[in-house]
Design a protein around this motif. Structure first.
Motif, mmCIF file in Angstrom:
data_model
loop_
_atom_site.group_PDB
_atom_site.id
_atom_site.type_symbol
_atom_site.label_atom_id
_atom_site.label_comp_id
_atom_site.label_asym_id
_atom_site.label_seq_id
_atom_site.Cartn_x
_atom_site.Cartn_y
_atom_site.Cartn_z
ATOM 1 N N ASN A 1 -57.164 -20.143 24.532
ATOM 2 C CA ASN A 1 -57.538 -18.855 25.122
ATOM 3 C C ASN A 1 -57.870 -19.005 26.598
ATOM 4 O O ASN A 1 -57.505 -18.176 27.428
ATOM 5 N N PHE A 2 -58.580 -20.067 26.912
ATOM 6 C CA PHE A 2 -59.026 -20.295 28.290
ATOM 7 C C PHE A 2 -57.822 -20.428 29.228
ATOM 8 O O PHE A 2 -57.710 -19.708 30.222
ATOM 9 N N PHE A 3 -56.914 -21.343 28.892
ATOM 10 C CA PHE A 3 -55.800 -21.587 29.809
ATOM 11 C C PHE A 3 -54.780 -20.448 29.799
ATOM 12 O O PHE A 3 -54.131 -20.179 30.799
ATOM 13 N N ARG A 4 -54.654 -19.768 28.650
ATOM 14 C CA ARG A 4 -53.756 -18.609 28.633
ATOM 15 C C ARG A 4 -54.306 -17.497 29.528
ATOM 16 O O ARG A 4 -53.551 -16.813 30.218
ATOM 17 N N HIS A 5 -55.624 -17.340 29.501
ATOM 18 C CA HIS A 5 -56.247 -16.326 30.347
ATOM 19 C C HIS A 5 -55.917 -16.597 31.817
ATOM 20 O O HIS A 5 -55.660 -15.670 32.587
ATOM 21 N N CYS B 1 -47.771 -20.231 25.986
ATOM 22 C CA CYS B 1 -49.012 -20.399 26.756
ATOM 23 C C CYS B 1 -48.746 -20.292 28.257
ATOM 24 O O CYS B 1 -49.680 -20.260 29.053
ATOM 25 N N LYS B 2 -47.490 -20.302 28.661
ATOM 26 C CA LYS B 2 -47.093 -20.265 30.075
ATOM 27 C C LYS B 2 -47.708 -21.414 30.869
ATOM 28 O O LYS B 2 -48.263 -21.233 31.945
ATOM 29 N N VAL B 3 -47.675 -22.607 30.295
ATOM 30 C CA VAL B 3 -48.198 -23.776 31.001
ATOM 31 C C VAL B 3 -47.146 -24.880 30.984
ATOM 32 O O VAL B 3 -46.244 -24.879 30.148
ATOM 33 N N GLN B 4 -47.294 -25.819 31.937
ATOM 34 C CA GLN B 4 -46.426 -26.989 31.974
ATOM 35 C C GLN B 4 -47.147 -28.136 31.287
ATOM 36 O O GLN B 4 -48.353 -28.310 31.473
ATOM 37 N N LYS C 1 -45.541 -31.551 20.917
ATOM 38 C CA LYS C 1 -45.848 -30.127 20.757
ATOM 39 C C LYS C 1 -46.831 -29.712 21.852
ATOM 40 O O LYS C 1 -47.454 -30.554 22.492
ATOM 41 N N CYS C 2 -46.996 -28.407 22.013
ATOM 42 C CA CYS C 2 -47.969 -27.920 22.994
ATOM 43 C C CYS C 2 -49.372 -28.264 22.505
ATOM 44 O O CYS C 2 -49.739 -27.910 21.380
ATOM 45 N N PRO C 3 -50.185 -28.933 23.328
ATOM 46 C CA PRO C 3 -51.543 -29.290 22.893
ATOM 47 C C PRO C 3 -52.415 -28.059 22.651
ATOM 48 O O PRO C 3 -53.387 -28.130 21.919
#
Lengths: 222, 426
Positions: B399-403, A8-11, A18-20
């Motif tokens: 989808n929202f945050f990946r976008h 997801c490329k998020v922190q 796990k990733c939410p």
């Protein structure tokens, strides 16, 4: 270092495993051992409450009474009366549990339930008038006395019980009409009920007149 | 002689909330302010007492009259408590007298939860800003040298109590509504016990503004388009016949000046039909921009106010008792929900006086919902985008945050997901 979800490329801030977003694995060490943003509140699972047991008991008793009724080839369907009684008790218990935090309201609702049930019962058993002769006026009077007592004991504000007292008193005053039209055979309970109702309304008017008017105005605003 | 109690009618928008509040959709929303240090309970209590002096309406309880619900002043004490329950749990219970708001804290975060009948987001935000303002003043009184002033807090009690729908209602020509157009509805397994899954993304205001500008859109338009685009994935082709509609509350104070601290918002519907209006993101964005242009103007919103107010003031609605009106409002609410897929609220930029601002990290906002809801607000350099949803699936959020993260914008995620707490994934 904080943890990342590379898909997801998020922190991720917090101690999630796990990733939410994608429920995938995270990369990096958990920095926090305790939650930082929200406390952990366990999910309440639908569990067996007192009410479920009461409901279950009521259904079981009803089924047993039907079975017994059937097995003794009785001419009379007495089990229906038993079921009626059980249902009434169940309704009453349900009301008490639901409205337990507002006692004056609870008292009024109990009275209304008893009145409706006894009237229906009376109607279906040939309308001998015992509901309007005895049950309704007696319970109406009791409800009024109980409300007054409870409000004194719990030191309730007038706003917290006035509306229930007014409704109960108005129902009580209706008994006068029933006496006048001769619908009632035994006058005494209804007469007492009318008297108490009229006296409590008068007392409200003289001692809490302002609150009475204000309450009526508030409740009736449009 | 006892003083008779103050009371007030519910404003136009608030009237829908009491009959339609359920365990699944409590109509409670939460504002949170995150500080740089742990919250101290006793100082927060002092700040709350002080704040309540400016917002006497908050001491009200909700009661049911014969024709309408109303707010009645009460002597109940508002107490600051540690947070122990799930966000947006019910605050109004017809069988139990209680205040319609709650202040809780957890570590560095202070939460204000408000029942929507009392006020809207803008009103509640004003309350929270005042609360935090006084808290910081009390906590750091030795460090703050010049007296700070909180803007927008100079309204009198009467001004704050005003029902602005009534103020701006004009019995002019009203363009009536045209039928119900159903929108796509998200379906799926829900969390147990009416719990909400919260997923919040924190991003840099500067970065996201840059991307929005590159797309020639405002921030709200851009993120609204991203939301619609995110909801699209997972739709069956059959369902694509229905449009995705995002309901967006609009703060009417921006168009019709008022100091009211109560509800004053209207809802506009932003819609996109993927089967007829195109499947590309650019097509969605263009369509969203057009919808904003058509609906976000004074005439359109004035018509909304008139429509709602005329309904409230018609004799038929006025003199029908609550017992009959409540189920009707429930049906109306249910029909209105059929018309939209998700809700998107932008609470805008939150400011604090410079002397106070350095002690505050960020603000975020969550709302109860029974479908997908997004609330966003910004403070200093941080934009918080908060998803609340009863669904177990997190497809829209993902989808929202990946976008956004694909556009090279750093996103920090915090979350509160009930199913992940039970050890389901262990």
């Amino acid at each position: 270092m904080s943890r990342t979800c590379s898909r997801c490329k998020v922190q991720i801030i917090g101690n999630e495993k796990k990733c939410p977003l994608c429920q995938g694995d995270l990369w990096g060490k958990i920095e926090y051992t305790e939650p930082t943003s929200f406390p952990e509140v366990p999910v309440e699972h639908p569990h067996r409450t007192m009410l479920s047991w009461i409901a279950f008991g009521a259904v079981v008793l009803s089924i047993i009474s039907i079975s017994v009724n059937l097995s003794f080839h009785s001419e009379v369907w007495w089990s229906l009366f038993v079921i009626g009684g059980i249902l009434s008790l169940y309704g009453s218990a349900l009301l008490i549990v639901k409205k337990r935090s507002n006692i004056p309201k609870s008292i009024l609702w109990q009275f209304v339930l008893i009145s409706v049930l006894s009237f229906t019962g009376d109607l279906f058993t040939g309308f001998h008038g015992w509901s309007i002769d005895y049950v309704i006026p007696i319970f109406c009077t009791c409800a009024m006395i109980l409300m007054a007592a409870v409000s004194k004991i719990l030191k309730l504000h007038i706003e917290e019980y006035i509306v229930y007292l007014i409704i109960d008193s108005i129902i009580g005053i209706v008994s006068l009409i029933l006496i006048i039209f001769g619908t009632i055979n035994v006058v005494l309970p209804s007469a007492i009920c009318f008297g108490t109702s009229a006296i409590s309304l008068t007392a409200l008017y003289f001692f809490e007149g302002k609150a009475l008017k204000a309450e009526i105005y508030r409740r009736m605003h449009f | 002689m006892k003083q008779s109690k103050n009371w007030s009618k519910l404003d136009n928008a608030a009237k829908i909330f009491p009959p339609t509040s359920t365990k699944a959709d409590t109509k409670v929303f939460r504002f949170t302010c995150e500080l740089y240090e742990d919250v101290e309970e006793d100082k927060m209590q002092l700040a709350l007492n002080k704040t309540l002096e400016f917002f006497p309406m908050y001491k009200s309880v909700l009661k049911r009259g014969v024709f309408w619900y109303y707010l009645e002043e009460s002597s109940l004490k508002a107490v600051v408590k540690p947070e122990t329950e799930q966000p947006c749990k019910p605050l109004y219970n017809s069988d139990k007298r209680g205040l319609l708001f709650e202040v809780t804290y957890f570590k560095k975060r202070v939460n204000l939860e408000v029942y929507h009948a009392l006020t809207d987001g803008t009103g509640a935000l004003q309350f929270l800003r005042t609360l935090v303002f006084y808290y910081i003043l009390i906590k750091h009184e030795d460090e703050i040298e010049t007296q700070p002033f909180l803007d927008g807090c100079d309204a009198s009690d009467d001004q704050k109590k005003i029902d602005s729908f009534l103020q701006y209602y004009s019995k002019g020509k009203i363009t009536p509504r045209t039928g119900i157009t159903p929108a796509y509805q998200v379906k799926g397994e829900r969390h147990l016990g009416y719990r909400l899954a919260i997923i919040e993304g924190r991003l840099s205001v500067k970065d996201i503004l840059r991307v929005a500008k590159e797309n020639h859109a405002t921030l709200t338009e851009y993120l609204c388009a991203v939301l619609i685009y995110s909801l699209h994935e997972g739709m069956r082709i059959e369902e694509e016949k229905l449009p995705i509609v995002v309901a967006m509350p609009v703060n009417l104070r921006n168009f019709f000046p008022t100091n009211s601290a109560r509800n004053f918002f209207g809802v506009i519907n932003i819609s996109h039909n993927f089967s007829t209006q195109g499947k590309e993101f650019n097509q969605v964005l263009e369509n969203v921009k057009l919808s904003f242009k058509n609906q976000l103007n004074k005439e359109h919103l004035q018509n909304k106010i008139n429509l709602l107010s005329s309904l409230e003031h018609s004799l038929l609605t006025k003199f029908v008792p609550c017992i009959i009106k409540d189920p009707c409002l429930k049906i109306a609410d249910w029909l209105a929900k059929k018309e939209s897929t998700a809700q998107f609220s932008n609470l805008g930029i939150i400011t604090m006086p410079p002397e106070i601002a350095q002690y505050i990290k960020l603000f975020d906002v969550y709302s109860s919902t029974n479908r997908v809801q997004v609330c966003m607000c910004s403070y200093n350099e941080t934009l918080t985008v908060c998803f609340t949803s009863p669904f177990v699936s997190t497809a829209a959020q993902r989808n929202f945050f990946r976008h956004i993260s694909e556009k090279e914008i750093a996103v920090d995620i915090i979350s509160d997901i009930p199913s992940m707490k039970e050890g389901n994934y262990e």
